[in-house]
Design a protein around this motif. Structure first.
Motif, PDB file in Angstrom:
ATOM      1  N   ILE A 147       0.829  -1.205   0.000  1.00  0.00           N
ATOM      2  CA  ILE A 147       0.000   0.000   0.000  1.00  0.00           C
ATOM      3  C   ILE A 147       0.864   1.256   0.000  1.00  0.00           C
ATOM      4  CG2 ILE A 147      -1.630   1.327   1.406  1.00  0.00           C
ATOM      5  CD1 ILE A 147      -2.829  -1.326   2.307  1.00  0.00           C
ATOM      6  N   ALA A 148       1.925   1.254   0.811  1.00  0.00           N
ATOM      7  CA  ALA A 148       2.806   2.426   0.882  1.00  0.00           C
ATOM      8  C   ALA A 148       3.494   2.678  -0.460  1.00  0.00           C
ATOM      9  CB  ALA A 148       3.838   2.231   1.983  1.00  0.00           C
ATOM     10  N   VAL A 149       3.975   1.629  -1.104  1.00  0.00           N
ATOM     11  CA  VAL A 149       4.667   1.801  -2.385  1.00  0.00           C
ATOM     12  C   VAL A 149       3.695   2.279  -3.462  1.00  0.00           C
ATOM     13  CG1 VAL A 149       5.879   0.576  -4.222  1.00  0.00           C
ATOM     14  CG2 VAL A 149       6.464   0.125  -1.837  1.00  0.00           C
ATOM     15  N   ILE A 150       2.514   1.683  -3.503  1.00  0.00           N
ATOM     16  CA  ILE A 150       1.531   2.062  -4.529  1.00  0.00           C
ATOM     17  C   ILE A 150       1.138   3.529  -4.388  1.00  0.00           C
ATOM     18  CG2 ILE A 150      -0.852   1.708  -5.286  1.00  0.00           C
ATOM     19  CD1 ILE A 150      -0.498  -1.249  -4.751  1.00  0.00           C
ATOM     20  N   TRP A 151       0.823   3.944  -3.166  1.00  0.00           N
ATOM     21  CA  TRP A 151       0.343   5.312  -2.991  1.00  0.00           C
ATOM     22  C   TRP A 151       1.469   6.332  -3.085  1.00  0.00           C
ATOM     23  CZ3 TRP A 151      -4.247   7.302  -3.494  1.00  0.00           C
ATOM     24  CH2 TRP A 151      -5.362   6.464  -3.413  1.00  0.00           C
ATOM     25  N   ARG A 152       2.695   5.958  -2.803  1.00  0.00           N
ATOM     26  CA  ARG A 152       3.792   6.890  -3.050  1.00  0.00           C
ATOM     27  C   ARG A 152       3.953   7.158  -4.535  1.00  0.00           C
ATOM     28  NH1 ARG A 152       9.270   6.481   0.302  1.00  0.00           N
ATOM     29  NH2 ARG A 152       9.491   8.360  -0.974  1.00  0.00           N
ATOM     30  N   LEU A 153       3.748   6.136  -5.346  1.00  0.00           N
ATOM     31  CA  LEU A 153       3.794   6.335  -6.799  1.00  0.00           C
ATOM     32  C   LEU A 153       2.597   7.129  -7.294  1.00  0.00           C
ATOM     33  CD1 LEU A 153       4.988   2.767  -7.894  1.00  0.00           C
ATOM     34  CD2 LEU A 153       6.358   4.855  -7.748  1.00  0.00           C
ATOM     35  N   LEU A 154       1.411   6.845  -6.738  1.00  0.00           N
ATOM     36  CA  LEU A 154       0.212   7.554  -7.182  1.00  0.00           C
ATOM     37  C   LEU A 154       0.245   9.023  -6.803  1.00  0.00           C
ATOM     38  CD1 LEU A 154      -2.575   4.934  -6.334  1.00  0.00           C
ATOM     39  CD2 LEU A 154      -1.668   5.499  -8.587  1.00  0.00           C
ATOM     40  N   LEU A 155       0.806   9.328  -5.615  1.00  0.00           N
ATOM     41  CA  LEU A 155       0.817  10.705  -5.121  1.00  0.00           C
ATOM     42  C   LEU A 155       2.074  11.467  -5.496  1.00  0.00           C
ATOM     43  CD1 LEU A 155      -0.612  10.082  -1.524  1.00  0.00           C
ATOM     44  CD2 LEU A 155      -1.821  11.002  -3.507  1.00  0.00           C
ATOM     45  N   ASP A 156       2.903  10.886  -6.321  1.00  0.00           N
ATOM     46  CA  ASP A 156       4.094  11.576  -6.803  1.00  0.00           C
ATOM     47  C   ASP A 156       3.682  12.803  -7.636  1.00  0.00           C
ATOM     48  OD1 ASP A 156       6.430  11.724  -9.131  1.00  0.00           O
ATOM     49  OD2 ASP A 156       7.201  11.136  -7.169  1.00  0.00           O
ATOM     50  N   PRO A 157       4.501  13.865  -7.636  1.00  0.00           N
ATOM     51  CA  PRO A 157       4.139  15.041  -8.451  1.00  0.00           C
ATOM     52  C   PRO A 157       3.862  14.711  -9.907  1.00  0.00           C
ATOM     53  CG  PRO A 157       5.926  15.590  -6.966  1.00  0.00           C
ATOM     54  CD  PRO A 157       5.682  14.114  -6.803  1.00  0.00           C
ATOM     55  N   SER A 158       4.488  13.681 -10.450  1.00  0.00           N
ATOM     56  CA  SER A 158       4.208  13.262 -11.824  1.00  0.00           C
ATOM     57  C   SER A 158       3.407  11.962 -11.859  1.00  0.00           C
ATOM     58  CB  SER A 158       5.521  13.066 -12.592  1.00  0.00           C
ATOM     59  OG  SER A 158       6.353  12.120 -11.932  1.00  0.00           O
ATOM     60  N   GLY A 159       2.676  11.674 -10.788  1.00  0.00           N
ATOM     61  CA  GLY A 159       1.932  10.430 -10.696  1.00  0.00           C
ATOM     62  C   GLY A 159       0.531  10.531 -11.281  1.00  0.00           C
ATOM     63  N   VAL A 160      -0.220   9.453 -11.101  1.00  0.00           N
ATOM     64  CA  VAL A 160      -1.548   9.341 -11.704  1.00  0.00           C
ATOM     65  C   VAL A 160      -2.527  10.336 -11.094  1.00  0.00           C
ATOM     66  CG1 VAL A 160      -3.501   7.773 -12.072  1.00  0.00           C
ATOM     67  CG2 VAL A 160      -1.157   6.915 -12.250  1.00  0.00           C
ATOM     68  N   VAL A 161      -2.449  10.551  -9.770  1.00  0.00           N
ATOM     69  CA  VAL A 161      -3.398  11.454  -9.108  1.00  0.00           C
ATOM     70  C   VAL A 161      -3.276  12.864  -9.655  1.00  0.00           C
ATOM     71  CG1 VAL A 161      -4.037  12.487  -6.902  1.00  0.00           C
ATOM     72  CG2 VAL A 161      -3.487  10.047  -7.021  1.00  0.00           C
ATOM     73  N   ASN A 162      -2.056  13.367  -9.757  1.00  0.00           N
ATOM     74  CA  ASN A 162      -1.871  14.716 -10.301  1.00  0.00           C
ATOM     75  C   ASN A 162      -2.241  14.784 -11.775  1.00  0.00           C
ATOM     76  OD1 ASN A 162      -0.845  16.413  -8.110  1.00  0.00           O
ATOM     77  ND2 ASN A 162       0.882  15.005  -8.072  1.00  0.00           N
ATOM     78  N   TYR A 163      -2.006  13.714 -12.508  1.00  0.00           N
ATOM     79  CA  TYR A 163      -2.384  13.700 -13.921  1.00  0.00           C
ATOM     80  C   TYR A 163      -3.903  13.836 -14.070  1.00  0.00           C
ATOM     81  CZ  TYR A 163      -3.260  11.945 -18.619  1.00  0.00           C
ATOM     82  OH  TYR A 163      -3.707  11.801 -19.916  1.00  0.00           O
ATOM     83  N   ILE A 164      -4.653  13.103 -13.253  1.00  0.00           N
ATOM     84  CA  ILE A 164      -6.115  13.181 -13.332  1.00  0.00           C
ATOM     85  C   ILE A 164      -6.599  14.577 -12.928  1.00  0.00           C
ATOM     86  CG2 ILE A 164      -8.254  12.279 -12.354  1.00  0.00           C
ATOM     87  CD1 ILE A 164      -6.886   9.582 -12.075  1.00  0.00           C
ATOM     88  N   LEU A 165      -6.008  15.127 -11.857  1.00  0.00           N
ATOM     89  CA  LEU A 165      -6.426  16.455 -11.415  1.00  0.00           C
ATOM     90  C   LEU A 165      -6.077  17.520 -12.445  1.00  0.00           C
ATOM     91  CD1 LEU A 165      -5.403  16.303  -7.629  1.00  0.00           C
ATOM     92  CD2 LEU A 165      -7.680  16.017  -8.628  1.00  0.00           C
ATOM     93  N   GLN A 166      -4.930  17.400 -13.099  1.00  0.00           N
ATOM     94  CA  GLN A 166      -4.577  18.353 -14.144  1.00  0.00           C
ATOM     95  C   GLN A 166      -5.484  18.203 -15.356  1.00  0.00           C
ATOM     96  OE1 GLN A 166      -0.427  17.582 -14.815  1.00  0.00           O
ATOM     97  NE2 GLN A 166       0.270  18.935 -13.181  1.00  0.00           N
ATOM     98  N   THR A 167      -5.853  16.969 -15.684  1.00  0.00           N
ATOM     99  CA  THR A 167      -6.755  16.755 -16.817  1.00  0.00           C
ATOM    100  C   THR A 167      -8.125  17.378 -16.557  1.00  0.00           C
ATOM    101  OG1 THR A 167      -5.612  14.680 -17.330  1.00  0.00           O
ATOM    102  CG2 THR A 167      -7.815  14.994 -18.280  1.00  0.00           C
ATOM    103  N   LEU A 168      -8.590  17.280 -15.305  1.00  0.00           N
ATOM    104  CA  LEU A 168      -9.881  17.869 -14.948  1.00  0.00           C
ATOM    105  C   LEU A 168      -9.798  19.371 -14.716  1.00  0.00           C
ATOM    106  CD1 LEU A 168     -11.184  15.127 -12.476  1.00  0.00           C
ATOM    107  CD2 LEU A 168     -11.802  15.446 -14.884  1.00  0.00           C
ATOM    108  N   GLY A 169      -8.598  19.919 -14.732  1.00  0.00           N
ATOM    109  CA  GLY A 169      -8.433  21.355 -14.525  1.00  0.00           C
ATOM    110  C   GLY A 169      -8.497  21.789 -13.080  1.00  0.00           C
TER     111      GLY A 169
END
Length: 317
Positions: A147-169
């Motif tokens: 869980i720690a490894v997965i969410w560290r990758l997801l919450l990275d500045p260039s990770g999936v979470v930021n990508y989705i938030l940037q796509t949604l504006g």
């Protein structure tokens, strides 16, 4: 003609009921009284060696100084406790721990109850419920390290979470969720909520399925709305489960260490410092074992308060 002497009739001795020894024969010998303790002795030995002895040692260390070199160890009284309680890092860790466990427990209860009611509804078919159960229980199947490894990758500045938030504006650039003191605590709290709500969901779902349907039918006949049925039937029936699970979650969350240590290590700038990471750093980074023992005893006392309320609630139940 002489009268014959009649001997008095004596009642025959009644045999003892099957499975019960005759009176005077069921007296257990001292050896037989010790048999149950013989069966319990391995467990008692493990508890003493692995729990009682370490706790006594830590309590003893908390009242001494220079515990690494026993020859130079001196009695310090409550000096270690005073040092811990006046440490700004400890106060910050105490505040972060209070926020972390309170928000996590409330969110676990709300999400667990919501998903449990969704899985308990009659509007979903058997296949749909099976699919949703698998999806909802997935976070509970992963270990803390995964869980720690997965969410560290997801919450990275260039990770999936930021990508989705940037796509949604919603954001203009990647947010360093775990590196910013303003967002790090809420980020790990969210991860802890995500990984812990399935246990609440399963427990509350079992409680929902144990509520008699007659109660809902009687409430519907009396004209109660779905909201009133939830407030007057569902919640009172689930009250023992909710209270027990909430107290247990407070205890478990207060002892959370691996997730925080592997995601932030207590940083940045002590933004995610918890009592567990604070005690660990004192003992194994600064080698202040006496002060770390005092901090551990304080955490133990706080946990025992929660455990007291849990035991009392279970006895009342």
């Amino acid at each position: 003609m002489t009268s014959a002497q009649v001997e008095p009739m004596t009642a025959p001795e009644s045999a003892p009921p099957p499975g019960r020894a005759a009176p005077g024969r069921n007296r257990s010998t001292p050896a037989r009284r010790l048999v149950p303790y013989g069966y319990l002795s391995p467990t008692i030995l493990l508890v003493v060696v692995l729990m009682v002895v370490p706790i006594v040692m830590v309590v003893g260390y908390s009242f001494r100084d220079n515990v690494i070199i026993q020859e130079n160890s001196v009695f310090a009284g409550f000096a270690n406790y005073a040092e811990v309680l006046t440490d700004l890092d400890f106060l910050a860790a105490l505040k972060n721990t209070a926020i972390f466990i309170s928000v996590s427990t409330v969110a676990h209860l709300v999400l667990g109850l919501a998903f449990a009611m969704m899985l308990n509804t009659r509007l979903l078919g058997g296949v749909a419920k099976a699919v949703f159960r698998i999806v909802y229980i997935l976070p509970w199947l992963f270990t803390i390290a995964v869980i720690a490894v997965i969410w560290r990758l997801l919450l990275d500045p260039s990770g999936v979470v930021n990508y989705i938030l940037q796509t949604l504006g919603l954001v203009q650039e990647g947010v360093n969720w775990l590196g910013d003191p303003a967002t790090a605590l809420w980020a790990i709290t969210f991860v802890n909520i995500w990984s812990g709500y399935p246990f609440f969901m399963i427990s509350l779902l079992a409680g929902l399925q144990g509520i008699p349907g007659d109660l809902y039918e009687a409430a519907a006949v009396d004209g109660a709305s779905p909201l009133r049925r939830f407030l007057n039937v569902t919640l009172p029936q689930l009250r023992p489960v909710i209270i027990g699970m909430a107290v247990l979650d407070l205890i478990w969350t207060s002892q959370q260490f691996a997730l925080i240590w592997m995601m932030t290590g207590g940083g940045p700038l002590n933004a995610t410092e918890m009592l567990s990471t604070y005690t660990y750093k004192l003992g194994f980074s600064e080698y202040e074992f006496a002060t770390a023992s005092a901090a551990a005893v304080i955490v133990l006392l706080l946990t025992m308060v929660l455990a007291f309320f849990y035991v009392r609630q279970q006895r009342e139940r």
